[in-house]
Design an enzyme around this catalytic site. Structure first.
Site, PDB file in Angstrom:
ATOM      1  N   LYS A 100      -5.259  30.746 -19.623  1.00  0.00           N
ATOM      2  CA  LYS A 100      -5.414  30.526 -21.057  1.00  0.00           C
ATOM      3  C   LYS A 100      -7.099  31.117 -21.571  1.00  0.00           C
ATOM      4  O   LYS A 100      -7.961  30.769 -20.705  1.00  0.00           O
ATOM      5  CB  LYS A 100      -5.451  28.945 -21.651  1.00  0.00           C
ATOM      6  CG  LYS A 100      -6.112  28.638 -22.875  1.00  0.00           C
ATOM      7  CD  LYS A 100      -6.397  27.262 -23.006  1.00  0.00           C
ATOM      8  CE  LYS A 100      -7.179  27.080 -24.344  1.00  0.00           C
ATOM      9  NZ  LYS A 100      -7.822  25.635 -24.473  1.00  0.00           N
ATOM     10  N   GLY A 161     -12.508  19.437 -30.119  1.00  0.00           N
ATOM     11  CA  GLY A 161     -13.278  17.934 -29.725  1.00  0.00           C
ATOM     12  C   GLY A 161     -13.376  17.302 -31.217  1.00  0.00           C
ATOM     13  O   GLY A 161     -14.179  16.071 -31.157  1.00  0.00           O
ATOM     14  N   ALA A 187      -6.572  22.582 -30.256  1.00  0.00           N
ATOM     15  CA  ALA A 187      -8.066  22.213 -30.821  1.00  0.00           C
ATOM     16  C   ALA A 187      -7.728  21.631 -31.806  1.00  0.00           C
ATOM     17  O   ALA A 187      -7.239  21.967 -33.064  1.00  0.00           O
ATOM     18  CB  ALA A 187      -9.257  23.354 -30.719  1.00  0.00           C
ATOM     19  N   ASN A 209      -6.996  17.742 -25.478  1.00  0.00           N
ATOM     20  CA  ASN A 209      -7.531  17.065 -24.338  1.00  0.00           C
ATOM     21  C   ASN A 209      -8.336  15.691 -24.939  1.00  0.00           C
ATOM     22  O   ASN A 209      -8.088  14.699 -24.622  1.00  0.00           O
ATOM     23  CB  ASN A 209      -8.398  18.149 -23.674  1.00  0.00           C
ATOM     24  CG  ASN A 209      -9.323  17.419 -22.423  1.00  0.00           C
ATOM     25  OD1 ASN A 209      -9.986  18.235 -21.553  1.00  0.00           O
ATOM     26  ND2 ASN A 209      -9.150  16.301 -21.966  1.00  0.00           N
ATOM     27  N   THR A 210      -9.293  16.299 -25.723  1.00  0.00           N
ATOM     28  CA  THR A 210     -10.284  14.999 -26.131  1.00  0.00           C
ATOM     29  C   THR A 210      -9.557  13.994 -26.949  1.00  0.00           C
ATOM     30  O   THR A 210      -9.881  12.801 -26.762  1.00  0.00           O
ATOM     31  CB  THR A 210     -11.269  15.721 -27.232  1.00  0.00           C
ATOM     32  OG1 THR A 210     -12.077  16.660 -26.608  1.00  0.00           O
ATOM     33  CG2 THR A 210     -12.463  14.467 -27.536  1.00  0.00           C
TER      34      THR A 210
END
Length: 266
Positions: A100, A161, A187, A209-210
């Site tokens: 990535k 995030g 994102a 992720n976050t």
């Protein structure tokens, strides 16, 4: 089965997850397992996968025999740094080619520097890497990255995030409609409904992720995201009903109904 295909390889999960911001590797492993993800992205500059032999390795918690490790260039602000980071990742992962790419523009917004991203992508593709690329939601840039040879295009929904969700679905739709490679939202996802909306638009997958790691209960949120991605994909394949502005349609049949007293009198 309706599988995600990237660079010729099939995956039964359309949810990709990151490995940062967890309390420890035990929580990371539990959340990843609850998500059902097969592709797990790892920030090479921030996570030990063998480059520090005296420290615990993430690969002990998430072995490559069970998961596809997707090294990423988080923290890189130039094409040169990104290329160098992924060359290191290939050495650490025994020739692994699926990566990535992300090249950031500034440390405050973490918005992608698309000029440096295109330059890095060109170099990496020439060197045999299979590049999944983080980019802006600009349809022209997304198409250019596809033409360079990237195996998947990954536009942001909103800032990394931020948890703001999909701010510009119209641009994402243009990218999806014109792409010949998988398009994955990368994102900005904050909760399960954001993931569902992305899939309903026709995205091939979602990377996050976050949204999981920063939840009050990361493992439970990981399970919710798994269901959200699956529901959104099913809804997309089923085909939603058309929207009809200012027009209502009865949900039950109108033929053969009992006439009202008013109609009988008429």
């Amino acid at each position: 089965m309706d599988q995600l295909v990237i660079a010729g390889k099939s995956y039964s999960s359309r949810l990709l997850v990151g490995t940062g911001k967890y309390q420890d590797f035990d929580e990371t492993r539990a959340a990843v397992e609850a998500s059902g993800a097969h592709i797990v992205t790892v920030a090479i500059r921030r996570t030990n996968i063998g480059q520090n032999p005296n420290e615990p390795s993430l690969l002990d918690a998430l072995p490559p025999s069970r998961f596809t490790i997707l090294p990423n260039t988080a923290g890189c602000y130039s094409a040169e740094d990104a290329v160098r980071t992924l060359r290191l990742a290939r050495e650490l992962l025994d020739g692994h080619s699926l990566v990535k790419l992300e090249v950031l523009g500034d440390p405050k917004t973490l918005y992608p520097n698309v000029v440096e991203t295109i330059e890095a992508a060109q170099t990496l593709v020439k060197e045999g890497f299979e590049v999944m690329v983080y980019t802006s939601d600009d349809p022209i840039i997304a198409k250019r990255l596809e033409e360079v040879g990237c195996v998947a295009v990954m536009p942001l929904a909103s800032l990394i995030g931020s948890g703001m969700g999909i701010l510009n679905p119209w641009n994402l739709q243009i990218i999806i409609d014109n792409a010949k490679v998988p398009v994955l939202v990368d994102a900005g996802v904050g909760t399960a409904s954001d993931a569902t909306i992305a899939m309903e638009l026709g995205c091939d997958g979602v990377l996050m992720n976050t949204a999981i790691a920063a939840a009050r209960d990361p493992v439970r949120m990981a399970g919710a995201m798994k269901k959200a991605v699956e529901a959104g994909r099913d809804a997309y394949l089923a085909g939603r009903m058309p929207k009809k502005l200012y027009t209502a349609t009865p949900s039950s049949p109108t033929a053969g109904v009992i006439a009202s007293a008013h109609n009988k009198a008429a």
